[in-house]
Design a protein around this motif. Structure first.
Motif, PDB file in Angstrom:
ATOM      1  N   LEU A  64      -8.026  -6.301  -5.279  1.00 31.50           N
ATOM      2  CA  LEU A  64      -7.591  -6.536  -6.655  1.00 31.50           C
ATOM      3  C   LEU A  64      -7.139  -5.226  -7.296  1.00 31.50           C
ATOM      4  O   LEU A  64      -6.080  -5.160  -7.937  1.00 31.50           O
ATOM      5  N   ILE A  65      -7.911  -4.162  -7.090  1.00 33.03           N
ATOM      6  CA  ILE A  65      -7.540  -2.855  -7.637  1.00 33.03           C
ATOM      7  C   ILE A  65      -6.242  -2.356  -6.997  1.00 33.03           C
ATOM      8  O   ILE A  65      -5.372  -1.812  -7.683  1.00 33.03           O
ATOM      9  N   GLU A  66      -6.116  -2.539  -5.686  1.00 37.28           N
ATOM     10  CA  GLU A  66      -4.914  -2.068  -4.993  1.00 37.28           C
ATOM     11  C   GLU A  66      -3.648  -2.668  -5.578  1.00 37.28           C
ATOM     12  O   GLU A  66      -2.630  -1.996  -5.720  1.00 37.28           O
ATOM     13  N   HIS A  67      -3.708  -3.945  -5.919  1.00 37.28           N
ATOM     14  CA  HIS A  67      -2.490  -4.637  -6.354  1.00 37.28           C
ATOM     15  C   HIS A  67      -2.364  -4.804  -7.862  1.00 37.28           C
ATOM     16  O   HIS A  67      -1.257  -5.054  -8.353  1.00 37.28           O
ATOM     17  N   ARG A  68      -3.482  -4.652  -8.600  1.00 37.73           N
ATOM     18  CA  ARG A  68      -3.399  -4.845 -10.055  1.00 37.73           C
ATOM     19  C   ARG A  68      -3.981  -3.674 -10.839  1.00 37.73           C
ATOM     20  O   ARG A  68      -3.889  -3.640 -12.053  1.00 37.73           O
ATOM     21  N   GLY A  69      -4.645  -2.736 -10.158  1.00 40.35           N
ATOM     22  CA  GLY A  69      -5.206  -1.580 -10.840  1.00 40.35           C
ATOM     23  C   GLY A  69      -6.278  -1.966 -11.846  1.00 40.35           C
ATOM     24  O   GLY A  69      -7.000  -2.947 -11.665  1.00 40.35           O
ATOM     25  N   GLU A  70      -6.350  -1.195 -12.910  1.00 37.06           N
ATOM     26  CA  GLU A  70      -7.339  -1.447 -13.960  1.00 37.06           C
ATOM     27  C   GLU A  70      -7.160  -2.826 -14.590  1.00 37.06           C
ATOM     28  O   GLU A  70      -8.132  -3.469 -14.987  1.00 37.06           O
TER      29      GLU A  70
END
Length: 117
Positions: free
Chosen positions: A98-104
């Motif tokens: 989730l972080i890889e593709h949407r960040g914060e």
């Protein structure tokens, strides 16, 4: 130190590598207590929605992001002390994706979803 620069990334990576034991006290993640399976299901749903088609494979989350996901999201959940290492690992994998593709924004979506939003 530039927040997006290599010094900041090295600093955060060093903190993650150092590891932190889970201690009693208020959780840093503002979400209600929940069973690991419930939290994993929400993170999985959001991560799969964020990942472009055909790009995800089991174990494909970058290892650096696994540490960040564990330290900043998984270990800060108010129910983490009752979860197994395997459950924490599964959740960290989905949060890392989730972080890889949407960040914060992905983390904020996860918090909102866990709060019933």
């Amino acid at each position: 130190m530039d927040a997006d620069g290599p010094e900041a990334r090295d600093f955060v990576a060093a903190l993650v590598r150092a590891g932190t034991p889970i201690v009693a006290g208020p959780a840093g993640l503002g979400v209600p207590e929940a069973a690991a399976d419930e939290v994993i299901a929400v993170a999985r749903r959001l991560a799969l929605r964020a990942v472009p088609d055909g790009r995800w494979r089991p174990g494909s989350a970058p290892s650096g992001l696994l540490g960040v996901a564990a330290a900043l999201v998984v270990d800060e959940h108010p129910s983490v002390s009752g979860w197994s290492a395997a459950e924490r690992g599964r959740l960290a994998t989905w949060v890392a994706l989730l972080i890889e593709h949407r960040g914060e924004d992905g983390v904020q979506e996860l918090v909102a979803a866990l709060n019933g939003g």
